[in-house]
Design an enzyme around this catalytic site. Structure first.
Site, PDB file in Angstrom:
ATOM      1  N   ARG A 151      -2.640   3.598  17.546  1.00  0.00           N
ATOM      2  CA  ARG A 151      -1.685   3.333  17.007  1.00  0.00           C
ATOM      3  C   ARG A 151      -0.613   4.176  16.403  1.00  0.00           C
ATOM      4  O   ARG A 151       0.570   4.470  15.473  1.00  0.00           O
ATOM      5  CB  ARG A 151      -2.356   3.014  15.167  1.00  0.00           C
ATOM      6  CG  ARG A 151      -3.150   2.122  15.221  1.00  0.00           C
ATOM      7  CD  ARG A 151      -3.703   2.174  13.339  1.00  0.00           C
ATOM      8  NE  ARG A 151      -4.909   1.015  13.033  1.00  0.00           N
ATOM      9  CZ  ARG A 151      -4.690  -0.039  12.456  1.00  0.00           C
ATOM     10  NH1 ARG A 151      -3.870  -0.099  11.567  1.00  0.00           N
ATOM     11  NH2 ARG A 151      -6.042  -0.383  12.779  1.00  0.00           N
ATOM     12  N   ARG A 197     -12.032  -6.164   0.678  1.00  0.00           N
ATOM     13  CA  ARG A 197     -11.593  -4.664   1.214  1.00  0.00           C
ATOM     14  C   ARG A 197     -10.850  -4.045   0.502  1.00  0.00           C
ATOM     15  O   ARG A 197      -9.613  -4.510   0.090  1.00  0.00           O
ATOM     16  CB  ARG A 197     -11.092  -4.950   2.856  1.00  0.00           C
ATOM     17  CG  ARG A 197     -11.987  -4.768   3.875  1.00  0.00           C
ATOM     18  CD  ARG A 197     -11.445  -4.913   5.304  1.00  0.00           C
ATOM     19  NE  ARG A 197     -10.459  -4.446   5.641  1.00  0.00           N
ATOM     20  CZ  ARG A 197      -9.639  -4.073   6.451  1.00  0.00           C
ATOM     21  NH1 ARG A 197      -9.644  -4.536   7.707  1.00  0.00           N
ATOM     22  NH2 ARG A 197      -8.867  -3.513   7.161  1.00  0.00           N
ATOM     23  N   ARG A 209      -7.961 -12.162   2.205  1.00  0.00           N
ATOM     24  CA  ARG A 209      -9.379 -12.278   2.828  1.00  0.00           C
ATOM     25  C   ARG A 209     -10.128 -11.225   1.853  1.00  0.00           C
ATOM     26  O   ARG A 209      -9.723 -10.570   1.236  1.00  0.00           O
ATOM     27  CB  ARG A 209      -9.102 -10.858   4.039  1.00  0.00           C
ATOM     28  CG  ARG A 209      -9.531  -9.927   5.098  1.00  0.00           C
ATOM     29  CD  ARG A 209      -9.900  -9.497   5.972  1.00  0.00           C
ATOM     30  NE  ARG A 209      -8.998  -8.227   5.379  1.00  0.00           N
ATOM     31  CZ  ARG A 209      -8.703  -8.152   7.028  1.00  0.00           C
ATOM     32  NH1 ARG A 209      -8.766  -8.028   8.264  1.00  0.00           N
ATOM     33  NH2 ARG A 209      -7.782  -6.873   5.964  1.00  0.00           N
ATOM     34  N   LYS A 264      -5.583  -9.900  14.445  1.00  0.00           N
ATOM     35  CA  LYS A 264      -6.414  -8.751  15.509  1.00  0.00           C
ATOM     36  C   LYS A 264      -7.157  -9.115  15.475  1.00  0.00           C
ATOM     37  O   LYS A 264      -7.738  -9.404  16.299  1.00  0.00           O
ATOM     38  CB  LYS A 264      -5.480  -7.202  15.611  1.00  0.00           C
ATOM     39  CG  LYS A 264      -4.073  -7.149  15.750  1.00  0.00           C
ATOM     40  CD  LYS A 264      -3.496  -5.933  15.312  1.00  0.00           C
ATOM     41  CE  LYS A 264      -4.957  -5.154  14.251  1.00  0.00           C
ATOM     42  NZ  LYS A 264      -4.027  -5.837  12.787  1.00  0.00           N
ATOM     43  N   ARG A 299       0.777  -0.007   3.940  1.00  0.00           N
ATOM     44  CA  ARG A 299      -0.076  -0.216   5.080  1.00  0.00           C
ATOM     45  C   ARG A 299       0.759  -1.347   6.437  1.00  0.00           C
ATOM     46  O   ARG A 299       1.160  -0.399   7.535  1.00  0.00           O
ATOM     47  CB  ARG A 299      -1.184  -1.096   5.782  1.00  0.00           C
ATOM     48  CG  ARG A 299      -2.489  -0.117   4.914  1.00  0.00           C
ATOM     49  CD  ARG A 299      -3.539  -1.174   4.582  1.00  0.00           C
ATOM     50  NE  ARG A 299      -4.316  -1.737   6.367  1.00  0.00           N
ATOM     51  CZ  ARG A 299      -5.121  -3.462   5.438  1.00  0.00           C
ATOM     52  NH1 ARG A 299      -5.105  -3.901   4.679  1.00  0.00           N
ATOM     53  NH2 ARG A 299      -5.389  -4.062   6.409  1.00  0.00           N
TER      54      ARG A 299
HETATM   55  P1  AP5 Z   1      -7.713 -10.043  10.542  1.00  0.00           P
HETATM   56  O1  AP5 Z   1      -7.731 -10.880  11.957  1.00  0.00           O
HETATM   57  O2  AP5 Z   1      -8.680  -9.802  10.421  1.00  0.00           O
HETATM   58  O3  AP5 Z   1      -6.455  -9.243  10.592  1.00  0.00           O
HETATM   59  P2  AP5 Z   1      -6.193  -7.632  11.556  1.00  0.00           P
HETATM   60  O4  AP5 Z   1      -5.028  -8.045  12.292  1.00  0.00           O
HETATM   61  O5  AP5 Z   1      -7.522  -7.729  12.582  1.00  0.00           O
HETATM   62  O6  AP5 Z   1      -5.899  -6.959  10.291  1.00  0.00           O
HETATM   63  P3  AP5 Z   1      -6.754  -5.965   9.366  1.00  0.00           P
HETATM   64  O7  AP5 Z   1      -6.052  -5.659   8.212  1.00  0.00           O
HETATM   65  O8  AP5 Z   1      -8.346  -5.206   9.781  1.00  0.00           O
HETATM   66  O9  AP5 Z   1      -5.651  -5.348  10.118  1.00  0.00           O
HETATM   67  P4  AP5 Z   1      -5.400  -3.783   9.910  1.00  0.00           P
HETATM   68  O10 AP5 Z   1      -4.931  -2.877  11.502  1.00  0.00           O
HETATM   69  O11 AP5 Z   1      -4.516  -3.078   9.162  1.00  0.00           O
HETATM   70  O12 AP5 Z   1      -6.970  -3.146   9.693  1.00  0.00           O
HETATM   71  P5  AP5 Z   1      -7.750  -1.706  10.311  1.00  0.00           P
HETATM   72  O13 AP5 Z   1      -9.190  -2.875   9.901  1.00  0.00           O
HETATM   73  O14 AP5 Z   1      -7.611  -1.839  11.976  1.00  0.00           O
HETATM   74  O15 AP5 Z   1      -7.129 -11.337   9.666  1.00  0.00           O
HETATM   75  C1  AP5 Z   1      -6.771 -11.163   8.057  1.00  0.00           C
HETATM   76  C2  AP5 Z   1      -6.843 -12.693   7.632  1.00  0.00           C
HETATM   77  O16 AP5 Z   1      -5.775 -13.285   7.884  1.00  0.00           O
HETATM   78  C3  AP5 Z   1      -8.637 -12.864   7.511  1.00  0.00           C
HETATM   79  O17 AP5 Z   1      -9.076 -13.551   6.522  1.00  0.00           O
HETATM   80  C4  AP5 Z   1      -7.819 -14.118   8.372  1.00  0.00           C
HETATM   81  O18 AP5 Z   1      -9.016 -15.346   7.943  1.00  0.00           O
HETATM   82  C5  AP5 Z   1      -6.441 -15.197   7.788  1.00  0.00           C
HETATM   83  N1  AP5 Z   1      -6.127 -15.144   9.803  1.00  0.00           N
HETATM   84  C6  AP5 Z   1      -5.929 -14.477  10.400  1.00  0.00           C
HETATM   85  N2  AP5 Z   1      -5.159 -15.578  11.540  1.00  0.00           N
HETATM   86  C7  AP5 Z   1      -4.518 -16.178  10.962  1.00  0.00           C
HETATM   87  C8  AP5 Z   1      -4.077 -17.456  10.691  1.00  0.00           C
HETATM   88  N3  AP5 Z   1      -3.308 -17.864  12.186  1.00  0.00           N
HETATM   89  N4  AP5 Z   1      -3.633 -18.304   9.979  1.00  0.00           N
HETATM   90  C9  AP5 Z   1      -4.637 -18.445   9.088  1.00  0.00           C
HETATM   91  N5  AP5 Z   1      -5.295 -16.734   8.390  1.00  0.00           N
HETATM   92  C10 AP5 Z   1      -5.153 -16.370   9.612  1.00  0.00           C
HETATM   93  O19 AP5 Z   1      -7.841  -0.845   9.886  1.00  0.00           O
HETATM   94  C11 AP5 Z   1      -7.999   0.018   8.544  1.00  0.00           C
HETATM   95  C12 AP5 Z   1      -7.673   1.039   8.412  1.00  0.00           C
HETATM   96  O20 AP5 Z   1      -8.423   1.975   8.954  1.00  0.00           O
HETATM   97  C13 AP5 Z   1      -5.995   1.736   8.742  1.00  0.00           C
HETATM   98  O21 AP5 Z   1      -5.513   1.567   7.615  1.00  0.00           O
HETATM   99  C14 AP5 Z   1      -6.666   3.202   8.775  1.00  0.00           C
HETATM  100  O22 AP5 Z   1      -6.603   4.342   8.038  1.00  0.00           O
HETATM  101  C15 AP5 Z   1      -7.638   3.283   9.419  1.00  0.00           C
HETATM  102  N6  AP5 Z   1      -7.630   3.045  11.137  1.00  0.00           N
HETATM  103  C16 AP5 Z   1      -8.327   2.321  11.994  1.00  0.00           C
HETATM  104  N7  AP5 Z   1      -7.440   2.459  13.219  1.00  0.00           N
HETATM  105  C17 AP5 Z   1      -6.733   3.620  13.291  1.00  0.00           C
HETATM  106  C18 AP5 Z   1      -6.380   4.656  14.353  1.00  0.00           C
HETATM  107  N8  AP5 Z   1      -6.196   3.857  16.130  1.00  0.00           N
HETATM  108  N9  AP5 Z   1      -5.479   5.188  13.659  1.00  0.00           N
HETATM  109  C19 AP5 Z   1      -5.391   6.338  12.809  1.00  0.00           C
HETATM  110  N10 AP5 Z   1      -6.229   5.533  11.484  1.00  0.00           N
HETATM  111  C20 AP5 Z   1      -7.097   3.865  12.421  1.00  0.00           C
END
Ligand code: AP5
Length: 222
Positions: free
Chosen positions: A88, A160, A127, A13, A171
């Protein structure tokens, strides 16, 4: 144009939202990045969110919703935003719909990225993130030029805290239980697009833009 990128942890994402931001010239809002900034700055919100994030659980709705809507309705996002990580839960989705409607806005499209769990776990555990500018790398698929250092700003790359195998599994389970049910809502609203999140990053961007094509043609014709 208000867009939502939705999908499990590690599906790409953040990677894709940054590319859509550049191509479509719309700001990118990541609630995960915002929350991590609050945690590192030691704000009251950060203190309340930190333990939930460390466990891989969601931060309570009332904390996240206030923070996210404050940004979404603010001047930088007034003409539209690429949402990454919000909403979410059903309560967050309802609050977003109500807030957007009050400003004559609605989600133009919801792009659901998906990939098998083994791919997601590999992406999450490999990552590495820049402690300075937040740029994201991967031990296998996006290596920095100098091992352990950010190409853009030279800061050290770190893992992270929630990217360990155990927390990543939590997660994924939380996503299945709490976020996946939102897909039915957006399918019913006729805004959901399913997009394969496997394969080359550029190919996935092209799939997303293809899904968005009817919306971009429509908005430029208005
Ligand atoms: P990346 O693009 O970073 O993936 P992502 O989907 O953004 O993953 P996240 O882990 O950031 O998502 P998340 O939803 O768990 O975490 P968030 O930070 O939102 O890619 C991942 C890796 O893969 C990278 O190394 C990239 O280079 C690689 N990659 C990407 N595309 C690729 C491809 N095509 N091929 C190969 N490699 C690839 O949330 C974190 C925490 O915050 C949550 O757990 C929760 O506690 C809290 N939080 C955030 N938002 C909320 C909400 N709305 N409500 C409640 N809690 C929340």
């Amino acid at each position: 144009m208000d867009l939502l990128l939705i999908g499990p942890p590690g599906v790409g994402k953040g990677t894709q939202a940054a590319r859509l931001r550049q191509t479509l010239d719309i700001p990118h809002l990541s609630t995960g990045d915002l929350l991590r900034r609050h945690v590192s700055e030691g704000t009251r919100l950060g203190a309340a969110a930190a333990a939930h994030m460390r466990r891989g659980d969601l931060v309570p709705d009332e904390l996240v919703t206030e923070m996210a809507l404050g940004q979404i309705l603010g001047p930088p996002c007034a003409a539209g935003v690429v949402l990454d990580g919000f909403p979410r839960t059903p309560a967050q989705a309802e609050a977003l719909d109500v807030a957007l409607a009050a400003h004559g806005r609605r989600l133009t499209a919801v792009l659901h990225l998906n990939a098998p769990d083994r791919t997601l776990l590999r992406r999450l555990t490999g990552r590495r993130t820049c402690g300075g500018c937040g740029d994201s790398y991967h031990l296998d698929t996006r290596k920095p030029r100098t091992p352990g250092r950010c190409d853009s700003c030279g800061h050290r790359l770190v893992q992270r805290a929630d990217d360990t195998a155990e927390t990543a599994r939590t997660r994924l389970a939380v996503h299945t239980r709490q976020t996946q049910p939102l897909l039915a809502r957006y399918r019913l609203a006729g805004v959901l697009h399913e997009v394969d999140g496997c394969g080359d990053v550029g190919d996935i961007t092209r799939r997303l833009l293809a899904a968005l094509a009817p919306h971009t043609v429509h908005s430029s014709a208005c």
